[in-house]
Design an enzyme around this catalytic site. Sequence first.
Site, PDB file in Angstrom:
ATOM      1  N   CYS A 137       7.812  11.115 -12.536  1.00 47.04           N
ATOM      2  CA  CYS A 137       8.303  11.981 -11.466  1.00 47.04           C
ATOM      3  C   CYS A 137       9.486  12.817 -11.958  1.00 47.04           C
ATOM      4  O   CYS A 137       9.598  13.996 -11.642  1.00 47.04           O
ATOM      5  CB  CYS A 137       8.684  11.158 -10.236  1.00 47.04           C
ATOM      6  N   GLU A 194      -1.360  -7.488   9.745  1.00 48.39           N
ATOM      7  CA  GLU A 194      -1.756  -6.805  10.976  1.00 48.39           C
ATOM      8  C   GLU A 194      -2.583  -7.682  11.914  1.00 48.39           C
ATOM      9  O   GLU A 194      -3.237  -7.181  12.832  1.00 48.39           O
ATOM     10  CB  GLU A 194      -2.473  -5.495  10.639  1.00 48.39           C
ATOM     11  N   GLU A 232      -1.644   8.304   5.670  1.00 50.61           N
ATOM     12  CA  GLU A 232      -0.192   8.398   5.896  1.00 50.61           C
ATOM     13  C   GLU A 232       0.591   8.577   4.602  1.00 50.61           C
ATOM     14  O   GLU A 232       1.421   7.737   4.243  1.00 50.61           O
ATOM     15  CB  GLU A 232       0.312   7.186   6.669  1.00 50.61           C
ATOM     16  N   GLU A 283      -4.717   7.854  15.233  1.00 47.45           N
ATOM     17  CA  GLU A 283      -4.457   6.436  15.503  1.00 47.45           C
ATOM     18  C   GLU A 283      -3.494   6.265  16.659  1.00 47.45           C
ATOM     19  O   GLU A 283      -2.538   7.025  16.801  1.00 47.45           O
ATOM     20  CB  GLU A 283      -3.779   5.758  14.294  1.00 47.45           C
ATOM     21  N   ARG A 306       0.870  -1.186   0.000  1.00 43.46           N
ATOM     22  CA  ARG A 306       0.000   0.000   0.000  1.00 43.46           C
ATOM     23  C   ARG A 306       0.901   1.228   0.000  1.00 43.46           C
ATOM     24  O   ARG A 306       2.113   1.102   0.004  1.00 43.46           O
ATOM     25  CB  ARG A 306      -0.914  -0.010   1.221  1.00 43.46           C
ATOM     26  N   TRP A 350       4.428  -4.165  13.772  1.00 43.24           N
ATOM     27  CA  TRP A 350       5.511  -3.850  12.819  1.00 43.24           C
ATOM     28  C   TRP A 350       6.791  -3.355  13.485  1.00 43.24           C
ATOM     29  O   TRP A 350       7.760  -3.056  12.806  1.00 43.24           O
ATOM     30  CB  TRP A 350       5.012  -2.819  11.792  1.00 43.24           C
TER      31      TRP A 350
HETATM   32  C1  GLA Z   1      -0.516   2.978  10.318  1.00 42.78           C
HETATM   33  C2  GLA Z   1      -1.682   2.923   9.358  1.00 42.78           C
HETATM   34  C3  GLA Z   1      -2.751   1.977   9.769  1.00 42.78           C
HETATM   35  C4  GLA Z   1      -2.201   0.741  10.404  1.00 42.78           C
HETATM   36  C5  GLA Z   1      -1.299   1.108  11.548  1.00 42.78           C
HETATM   37  C6  GLA Z   1      -0.738  -0.063  12.295  1.00 42.78           C
HETATM   38  O1  GLA Z   1      -0.530   4.026  11.167  1.00 42.78           O
HETATM   39  O2  GLA Z   1      -2.240   4.178   9.096  1.00 42.78           O
HETATM   40  O3  GLA Z   1      -3.499   1.661   8.624  1.00 42.78           O
HETATM   41  O4  GLA Z   1      -1.477   0.021   9.466  1.00 42.78           O
HETATM   42  O5  GLA Z   1      -0.222   1.845  11.037  1.00 42.78           O
HETATM   43  O6  GLA Z   1       0.093   0.330  13.341  1.00 42.78           O
HETATM   44 ZN    ZN Z   2       6.640   8.449  -9.976  1.00 43.03          ZN
END
Ligand code: GLA
Ligand code: ZN
Length: 670
Positions: A159, A353, A149, A305, A110, A313
């Site tokens: 780019c 996750e 994020e 969050e 992602r 992670w």
């Molecule tokens: C990030 C993402 C979430 C999730 C969390 C897990 O902050 O925005 O989608 O993956 O990490 O810690």
């Molecule tokens: Zn690019």
Amino acid sequence: MKQTFKKILYGGDYNPNQWPREIWDEDMRMFQKAGINSATINVFSWAKIQPSEEVYNFSELNQIVSMLCRENYNIVFGTSTAALPAWMVKRYPEVARTDYEGRHHKFGQRHNACPNSPVYQKYVKELVTRLVKHYGDNEHVTCWHVNNEYGGECYCENCEKAFRVWLRKKYGTLANLNKAWNLEFWGHTVYSWDEIVLPNALSEGLEDDRTAFAGISIDYHRFMSDSMLENYKLERDTIKQYQPEALVTTNMMGTYKGLDYFKWAKEVDIVSWDNYPSYNTPWSYNAMCHDLMRGVKKMPFMLMEQTPSQQNWQPYNSLKRPGQMRAQSYQAMAHGADTIQFFQLRRSVGGCEKFHGAVIEHAGHENTRVFREVAQLGNELKKLNGYIPGSVKEAKVGIIFDWDNYWALEYTSGPHKDLKYVEQIHQYYEYFYKKNIAVNIIPTDDNFEQYDLVIAPVLYMVKEGVADALEKFVRRGGTLVTGFMSGLVDQSDNVYLSGYPGPLRSLAGVWVEEIDALAPEQKNTVAFKDGMKAGCRMLCDIIHLESAEMIAEYTSDFYSGTPSVTRNPFGEGQTYYIGTVCDEEALSKILNMAVTDAKISPVIDTETQLEITYRETDTGRLHFVINFKDEPQELPPQFAGERDLINDEVLKEGLQLKKYDVKIIFIKFA
Ligand code: GLA
Ligand code: ZN
């Protein structure tokens, strides 16, 4: 006091689309028990709501939204654009990123879209248009959560082309660009715009994340930050086209290096951010991140969050100990959070996750420690609705944080590879944290006059106007603290030739002739006039006094006896110049002097190991008293007899606060 939310949002990322329909009602029942009033939905659902190029299908999303409306939730509406659907990458490979090594990526993971792909932009606009037309009028949609994020980089041909356009706009002519990047060096002069190559491992990249031309790499960072900001603005403007009053945000990541959040903050209606410390992150570091996230917009923020228990992670994903999540949430509020939101509300069964904590754990019921703690907090927060949303915090100390400096300092080749920007800022922040002195984290173009003390550590790059503003501030009575690796280069990473610290030289009243780099096993000592001595390391400026006086000297090597720390009276104020990385003891001693000069006082007079900070409403000051130490700490006497808002009880003199205990005390303005 400007209030964004009527009440504290309490909830988090909710992905019922990963679950069979039967479970949803159970979720609603349990969330209600926990005082949850908000859900962030549709963050990673692109493949579900647009299963193919021609087909959009909102039927499941409609069901989710209807359920949340029935239950009177605040909906934080994600736009789903942070993970590409498979069909798009298959049909249009250009939407995927090319990495630093030059490898073009396949479908996977992602945060994977090239920000300069016209195809990606086209589908983003189309999707967001449909979402906002469909859901924008819904009164339960409290806020739009764009993408997720933003971050990372792309080094693809699209780019590269966009980079050239960005550069043309910035520099106008190739002559300016050649000069800014000092391309005469190694004969890298370019004679046409399309000779410009983006800086990656195949071009100017060196080992250890360094680069042959820091100027190019810094510009590429600025360009990437701007490119993603354009992506964000595309979504925001699409939302606002149909819903001009909508509240729009995207979740930031504290000290994340890739994006210049001061610039980004201007484009969001409210800052939101994700707080994921690891098991050994100092509490002062968390506090600093919150202050930064409040500072980028000078406004309360959303804690978008945090995990209720553990993460997946980190290298070691420790559980939050009993009481820790609660204390950590109150710390966020103390520093400016108006919301407490979790990732996530129900733990996934599969994918990377599945070991990430959630309000509802794999056991699937509410009889868990984590759930009980979430519910306790949720029910407590109801008592604070009248105090928190919109209340503010201002301070007389400003610590400069600047992404251009972050990039420049860490790109530059020499003098020391271990010098890390955030670590340096944190070292200074920690002093104020331990003293319970309120701090604002500020940009280089802030109006410094609002502060009595400005701290500018490793202000390596001094951009146009900054030295003048600092001079004005000090001349009018302000106190400035700066030091090693400051005043060295201009905005393009070219050295100021007026003798170090360049434009800060007269302000600091010193000339730094040389900079020594000490290997990890080497040390020197700073010796103060009163006999106190402490260690110093990493870098040692060799300083000549001009108008400054010496505060401390080195005690060894060929520069033994020369100044390591100085103070320069300038106009009505003074500048401290700290020429080396001081041990904590020495740094405290110097900052004590600066704090005295600037007449700064802590939140309360009593010395304590408790974290004490505040927010202000129109009528009074809300104090947060938190114990993050292992040992119990005594309540400072000035709070005895006051009422704790959480438990609605009068606090007794001599009360001992155990680890993670929190008291919140409102004191009306006299
Ligand atoms: C990030 C993402 C979430 C999730 C969390 C897990 O902050 O925005 O989608 O993956 O990490 O810690
Ligand atoms: Zn690019």
